[in-house]
Design a protein around this motif. Structure first.
Motif, short mmCIF file in Angstrom:
data_model
loop_
_atom_site.label_atom_id
_atom_site.label_comp_id
_atom_site.label_asym_id
_atom_site.label_seq_id
_atom_site.Cartn_x
_atom_site.Cartn_y
_atom_site.Cartn_z
N VAL A 123 41.18 22.17 59.80
CA VAL A 123 40.11 22.75 58.99
C VAL A 123 40.22 24.27 59.09
CG1 VAL A 123 38.27 22.96 60.72
CG2 VAL A 123 37.67 22.51 58.33
N ALA A 124 39.72 24.96 58.09
CA ALA A 124 39.77 26.42 58.09
C ALA A 124 38.54 26.96 57.39
CB ALA A 124 41.04 26.92 57.39
N CYS A 125 38.32 28.26 57.52
CA CYS A 125 37.26 28.92 56.75
C CYS A 125 37.61 30.39 56.57
CB CYS A 125 35.89 28.76 57.40
SG CYS A 125 35.67 29.69 58.93
N LEU A 126 37.06 30.96 55.53
CA LEU A 126 37.21 32.39 55.24
C LEU A 126 36.06 32.80 54.33
CD1 LEU A 126 38.32 31.87 52.21
CD2 LEU A 126 40.56 32.16 53.20
N PRO A 127 35.81 34.10 54.17
CA PRO A 127 34.71 34.54 53.31
C PRO A 127 34.87 33.99 51.90
CG PRO A 127 35.47 36.35 54.67
CD PRO A 127 36.44 35.23 54.89
N ALA A 128 33.79 33.44 51.38
CA ALA A 128 33.82 32.81 50.06
C ALA A 128 33.84 33.88 48.97
CB ALA A 128 32.61 31.90 49.89
N GLU A 129 34.77 33.76 48.04
CA GLU A 129 34.89 34.75 46.97
C GLU A 129 33.70 34.70 46.01
OE1 GLU A 129 38.59 34.29 44.98
OE2 GLU A 129 39.80 34.74 46.75
N GLY A 130 33.24 33.51 45.69
CA GLY A 130 32.17 33.39 44.70
C GLY A 130 30.78 33.24 45.28
N ALA A 131 30.65 33.38 46.59
CA ALA A 131 29.34 33.19 47.23
C ALA A 131 29.17 34.24 48.33
CB ALA A 131 29.21 31.78 47.79
N PRO A 132 28.68 35.42 47.99
CA PRO A 132 28.48 36.48 48.99
C PRO A 132 27.60 36.01 50.14
CG PRO A 132 28.20 37.33 46.76
CD PRO A 132 28.27 35.84 46.64
N GLY A 133 27.96 36.40 51.36
CA GLY A 133 27.17 36.02 52.52
C GLY A 133 27.48 34.63 53.03
N CYS A 134 28.52 34.00 52.49
CA CYS A 134 28.88 32.64 52.90
C CYS A 134 30.35 32.58 53.30
CB CYS A 134 28.64 31.64 51.77
SG CYS A 134 26.95 31.56 51.16
N LEU A 135 30.68 31.64 54.16
CA LEU A 135 32.07 31.32 54.43
C LEU A 135 32.42 30.02 53.71
CD1 LEU A 135 32.58 32.09 58.24
CD2 LEU A 135 32.97 33.57 56.26
N GLU A 136 33.67 29.91 53.31
CA GLU A 136 34.12 28.71 52.60
C GLU A 136 34.95 27.83 53.52
OE1 GLU A 136 36.93 27.34 48.83
OE2 GLU A 136 36.39 29.45 49.09
N LEU A 137 34.57 26.57 53.63
CA LEU A 137 35.34 25.59 54.39
C LEU A 137 36.52 25.15 53.54
CD1 LEU A 137 33.99 22.61 56.45
CD2 LEU A 137 35.80 22.23 54.76
N LYS A 138 37.71 25.16 54.15
CA LYS A 138 38.92 24.81 53.42
C LYS A 138 39.85 23.97 54.30
CE LYS A 138 40.95 28.02 50.96
NZ LYS A 138 40.73 27.55 49.57
N ARG A 139 40.79 23.33 53.66
CA ARG A 139 41.90 22.63 54.32
C ARG A 139 41.44 21.58 55.34
NH1 ARG A 139 44.08 24.08 49.99
NH2 ARG A 139 45.04 26.16 49.91
N MET A 140 40.32 20.91 55.01
CA MET A 140 39.88 19.81 55.87
C MET A 140 40.75 18.59 55.62
SD MET A 140 37.67 18.22 57.93
CE MET A 140 36.05 18.96 57.94
N SER A 141 41.37 18.08 56.68
CA SER A 141 42.19 16.89 56.56
C SER A 141 42.38 16.25 57.93
CB SER A 141 43.55 17.23 55.95
OG SER A 141 44.27 16.05 55.62
N VAL A 142 42.37 14.92 57.96
CA VAL A 142 42.58 14.17 59.20
C VAL A 142 43.62 13.10 58.92
CG1 VAL A 142 41.54 12.66 60.93
CG2 VAL A 142 40.23 14.59 60.03
N SER A 143 44.57 12.93 59.81
CA SER A 143 45.60 11.91 59.66
C SER A 143 44.94 10.54 59.49
CB SER A 143 46.52 11.89 60.87
OG SER A 143 47.21 13.11 61.01
N ARG A 144 45.52 9.72 58.62
CA ARG A 144 44.91 8.44 58.27
C ARG A 144 44.61 7.57 59.49
NH1 ARG A 144 44.76 4.79 53.90
NH2 ARG A 144 45.87 6.25 52.53
N SER A 145 45.53 7.50 60.43
CA SER A 145 45.36 6.62 61.59
C SER A 145 44.30 7.12 62.57
CB SER A 145 46.70 6.44 62.32
OG SER A 145 47.22 7.68 62.74
N TYR A 146 43.79 8.33 62.36
CA TYR A 146 42.77 8.88 63.26
C TYR A 146 41.41 9.03 62.59
CZ TYR A 146 46.17 9.81 66.92
OH TYR A 146 47.12 9.66 67.90
N ARG A 147 41.26 8.47 61.42
CA ARG A 147 39.97 8.57 60.73
C ARG A 147 38.98 7.55 61.31
NH1 ARG A 147 42.78 9.04 54.74
NH2 ARG A 147 43.80 11.03 55.18
#
Length: 224
Positions: A123-147
């Protein structure tokens, strides 16, 4: 969740992180194909092809074969679209995770590591381009066998805590109409759907492929 550690990304994680992302995105091909088939324009087009060939050829085999080829073409188009998105994402940030997330201000990239040292989630986050004052959650992924082990929830909490500690008001994220499991997860974690809109690709208007924006206000909330 047992024996899972959430830690910051290291350069040695690069290949497995890209593998998890690529496999995770590829899993959405079947559901996206099904979504397209459910759309009235697609059904109308297939019906016109079948009926037109049936009327002109007086043969049942020809229209069946034609529809089969059209369906195969649609699926290949979906595969192409996802492969293009994967390639774009790799070039945009996943080929240089440290530079994009770890060296930038108010950004971070985390991995979930099992007790054997294997990375099984991201998972990752960085300042959201379209939402000032917010961070954007990105690249959330979990391997299938660990869900189903609570890893995704822990990754979500990590981003929420980071966002709150950095003084931002909220976390925002974007997910698609076919990512139903992700939608359930985010809503369970307290995210609220704030907006829906068509994906920017030209085909999105024809296929009604929507993206949804979610928001989680974190200031004033206690840590889980």
């Amino acid at each position: 969740m047992t024996n899972i550690q959430i830690r910051k990304y290291r350069d040695a994680d690069a290949e497995v992180v890209k593998e998890i992302f690529t496999l995770g995105m590829s899993e959405h091909v079947p559901s996206s194909f099904t979504h397209i088939l459910k759309q009235p324009p697609t059904q109308m087009f297939l019906m016109c092809v079948f009926c037109g060939l049936m009327a002109s050829s007086k043969s049942f085999l020809l229209p069946v074969l034609a529809v089969t080829f059209v369906l195969a073409g649609i699926r290949q188009l979906v595969v192409h679209m996802f492969n293009k998105y994967i390639d774009t994402s790799l070039k945009k940030d996943l080929n240089n995770i440290s530079g994009t997330y770890l060296q930038a201000q108010d950004s971070c990239f985390w991995v979930a590591e099992n007790d054997g040292g294997r990375v099984v989630g991201t998972v990752a986050c960085l300042p959201a381009e379209g939402a000032p004052g917010c961070l954007e959650l990105k690249r959330m992924s979990v391997s299938r066998s660990y869900r189903g082990m609570g890893i995704a929830k822990s990754l979500c909490r990590t981003v929420a805590e980071f966002t709150r500690d950095r003084g931002y008001a909220a976390v925002v994220l974007y997910t698609s109409v076919v990512q139903t499991d992700a939608q359930k997860l985010y809503e369970h974690m307290g995210y609220e759907k704030t907006r829906e809109f068509l994906a920017p690709e030209p085909a999105a208007k024809i296929t009604n492929f929507k993206l949804w924006e979610y928001r989680l206000d974190v200031q004033g909330k206690k840590k889980d």
